[in-house]
Design an enzyme around this catalytic site. Sequence first.
Site, mmCIF file in Angstrom:
data_model
loop_
_atom_site.group_PDB
_atom_site.id
_atom_site.type_symbol
_atom_site.label_atom_id
_atom_site.label_comp_id
_atom_site.label_asym_id
_atom_site.label_seq_id
_atom_site.Cartn_x
_atom_site.Cartn_y
_atom_site.Cartn_z
ATOM 1 N N ASP A 24 59.500 29.029 90.986
ATOM 2 C CA ASP A 24 59.654 28.814 89.544
ATOM 3 C C ASP A 24 61.089 28.788 89.022
ATOM 4 O O ASP A 24 61.391 28.004 88.129
ATOM 5 C CB ASP A 24 58.870 29.887 88.788
ATOM 6 C CG ASP A 24 58.673 29.545 87.323
ATOM 7 O OD1 ASP A 24 58.444 28.369 87.010
ATOM 8 O OD2 ASP A 24 58.734 30.459 86.484
ATOM 9 N N ARG A 82 46.052 33.454 85.708
ATOM 10 C CA ARG A 82 47.134 33.498 86.690
ATOM 11 C C ARG A 82 46.989 34.664 87.654
ATOM 12 O O ARG A 82 46.273 35.633 87.382
ATOM 13 C CB ARG A 82 48.497 33.600 85.991
ATOM 14 C CG ARG A 82 48.916 32.340 85.252
ATOM 15 C CD ARG A 82 50.260 32.511 84.584
ATOM 16 N NE ARG A 82 50.689 31.314 83.896
ATOM 17 C CZ ARG A 82 51.465 30.381 84.427
ATOM 18 N NH1 ARG A 82 51.915 30.514 85.668
ATOM 19 N NH2 ARG A 82 51.827 29.328 83.731
ATOM 20 N N LYS A 113 60.137 35.522 81.797
ATOM 21 C CA LYS A 113 60.857 34.452 81.121
ATOM 22 C C LYS A 113 62.029 34.977 80.292
ATOM 23 O O LYS A 113 62.978 34.246 80.017
ATOM 24 C CB LYS A 113 59.897 33.635 80.255
ATOM 25 C CG LYS A 113 58.934 32.779 81.067
ATOM 26 C CD LYS A 113 59.660 31.856 82.052
ATOM 27 C CE LYS A 113 58.714 30.933 82.787
ATOM 28 N NZ LYS A 113 59.385 30.171 83.865
ATOM 29 N N SER A 170 55.370 24.486 83.336
ATOM 30 C CA SER A 170 54.131 25.087 83.816
ATOM 31 C C SER A 170 53.016 24.054 83.819
ATOM 32 O O SER A 170 52.849 23.284 82.874
ATOM 33 C CB SER A 170 53.747 26.257 82.907
ATOM 34 O OG SER A 170 52.532 26.808 83.307
ATOM 35 N N LYS A 207 54.630 22.909 90.311
ATOM 36 C CA LYS A 207 55.765 23.501 91.016
ATOM 37 C C LYS A 207 55.314 24.456 92.113
ATOM 38 O O LYS A 207 55.780 24.380 93.249
ATOM 39 C CB LYS A 207 56.684 24.254 90.049
ATOM 40 C CG LYS A 207 57.434 23.414 89.051
ATOM 41 C CD LYS A 207 58.540 24.181 88.354
ATOM 42 C CE LYS A 207 58.150 25.520 87.810
ATOM 43 N NZ LYS A 207 57.095 25.462 86.787
ATOM 44 N N THR A 208 54.418 25.383 91.743
ATOM 45 C CA THR A 208 53.976 26.388 92.708
ATOM 46 C C THR A 208 53.186 25.753 93.843
ATOM 47 O O THR A 208 53.424 26.012 95.027
ATOM 48 C CB THR A 208 53.128 27.461 91.999
ATOM 49 O OG1 THR A 208 53.920 28.098 90.996
ATOM 50 C CG2 THR A 208 52.639 28.494 92.983
ATOM 51 N N ARG A 240 52.612 32.476 76.518
ATOM 52 C CA ARG A 240 53.841 32.826 75.820
ATOM 53 C C ARG A 240 53.722 32.523 74.320
ATOM 54 O O ARG A 240 52.921 31.701 73.899
ATOM 55 C CB ARG A 240 55.023 32.037 76.396
ATOM 56 C CG ARG A 240 55.425 32.458 77.801
ATOM 57 C CD ARG A 240 56.602 31.619 78.301
ATOM 58 N NE ARG A 240 56.237 30.217 78.455
ATOM 59 C CZ ARG A 240 56.544 29.252 77.602
ATOM 60 N NH1 ARG A 240 57.213 29.524 76.492
ATOM 61 N NH2 ARG A 240 56.168 28.001 77.837
ATOM 62 N N HIS A 259 64.682 25.489 86.113
ATOM 63 C CA HIS A 259 63.251 25.783 86.035
ATOM 64 C C HIS A 259 62.579 24.932 87.104
ATOM 65 O O HIS A 259 62.097 23.836 86.843
ATOM 66 C CB HIS A 259 62.732 25.435 84.638
ATOM 67 C CG HIS A 259 61.362 25.953 84.369
ATOM 68 N ND1 HIS A 259 60.476 25.347 83.512
ATOM 69 C CD2 HIS A 259 60.699 27.053 84.848
ATOM 70 C CE1 HIS A 259 59.351 26.033 83.459
ATOM 71 N NE2 HIS A 259 59.461 27.067 84.260
#
Length: 532
Positions: A258, A324, A200, A239, A243-244, A60, A219
């Site tokens: 997410d 990713r 996002k 990130s 989390k994933t 990003r 988030h």
Amino acid sequence: MTIGRVNPAETLDQQGITGLGTVYYNLLEPALIEAALKRDEGTLGQGGTFLVTTGKHTGRSPKDKFVVRTPSVEGTIWWENNAPMAPEAFDVLHADMLTHMKGGEYFVQDLYGGADPAHRLDVRVVTELAWHGLFIRHLLRRPEAAELDTFVPEFTIINCPSFQADPARHGCRSETVIALNFEKKIILIGGTAYAGENKKSVFTLLNYILPGKGVMPMHCSANHAIGDPADSAVFFGLSGTGKTTLSADPSRTLIGDDEHGWSETGIFNFEGGCYAKTISLNPEAEPEIYATTKTFGTVIENMVHDPNTFELDFEDDSLTANMRCAYPLHYISNASDTARGGQPNNIIMLTCDAFGVLPPIARLTPAQAMYHFLSGFTSKVAGTERGVTEPEPTFSTCFGAPFMPRRPEVYGNLLREKIDQHAATCWLVNTGWTGGAYGTGSRMPIRATRALLSAALDGTLNKGAFRRDPNFGFEVPISAPGVAEVLLDPRRTWSVNEEYDLQAAKLVQMFADNFAQYVPFIDDDVKAAAIS
């Protein structure tokens, strides 16, 4: 020419986007891959995956993101965190982008942001790249075919990577721009092919809209006990914090990885897919996610691969550490059909501590939970943002400052109210370093983190003995099933205890300095929980 299924009253022409070449509406995955291959946007990989690189933008560009400063949002935007753009500059940017688009092929996906029909956002995403259409089709929620005939977009995102912004003309910072106009309900993205900007942008929209409805945007990832949606848990984190990985637990049902909302009826996923980091992805530790990298339609972004066999290299970060894969949620076998759960019993705040100071898990009071939520301490993982090449300690309020249009206290107070109302147990989990800081210590063993989370979620951990951490004041379990006791006391994992003490003192001071900005806006019990 128009191809595909669309509400005839809501074509791009009706929206004032005219003069384009062929417009493809709501193509399905095979057709999007076929178009992307024909346009030489990427390569077909093993299992029918789509391999793509995104050029100089492999993460990003938060410094190139702007909110248009219109009267309707003037008093509600957190301007210290959101760069303003003048309405006049946006209008010029919008007109110039539409002129640039004339004659070109574009791909439109009409999608939902939110699994709860009461709170979902109807979003149209217009993309220059066919594979961006595939990506966002994975990541948002897909209407039934018949619903497309009456679909009316509330917001429209126009993503045109070949468009280069002019800072002097468009009131931005560089040739890259992400501009959100809440009044005109348009988002413009130019100068970057990184697909994460699409998802996002929708998250930012929901982060602005939902608090006004009493819904907490988060988030976070989320899951629930198998066969029991009422026993749900949320995992906050930026990130790279896990989390994933940690929510995709085969012993629980995955709600999402997410972005979620917490409403009066429980939690719900904003998305219909996952966007997982693949660096060092391990088929033994993360078999379900690993399997998606050879599954039809998965977008493989910025991964080095063998040019002959198309075998992926999960260790080569020469393109980016932020490699990713993007895939629909149903590719995970234990994913929820509804993407919804009940009121969460457990709130987990994931942090990646590059100092090696925090314990692998700690129990928080509601006031401490709000303190750590507002602090949002973690480390930016290499590659997630442009210019980040190694873990950088940072404070990202609400574990998602780049996506928060409103002041942090808005989200903090919502979280506090919901924790109090539903008596959720709160935990701080460190997936960062142990035995030393980054460069000396090692990453927290994922097996230990999984064991601690399992014990927290099934109630075992709550029943054991705890000690009070001398630096942060929260409670740390003395023992846990399947976890070496030494790991639970981070000071003991360092070879020189005094070096740990110095690092701990440094981190405590960083917490105190950062939190000073919130003190005028919080209640006394949260002030009492503040670290000083």
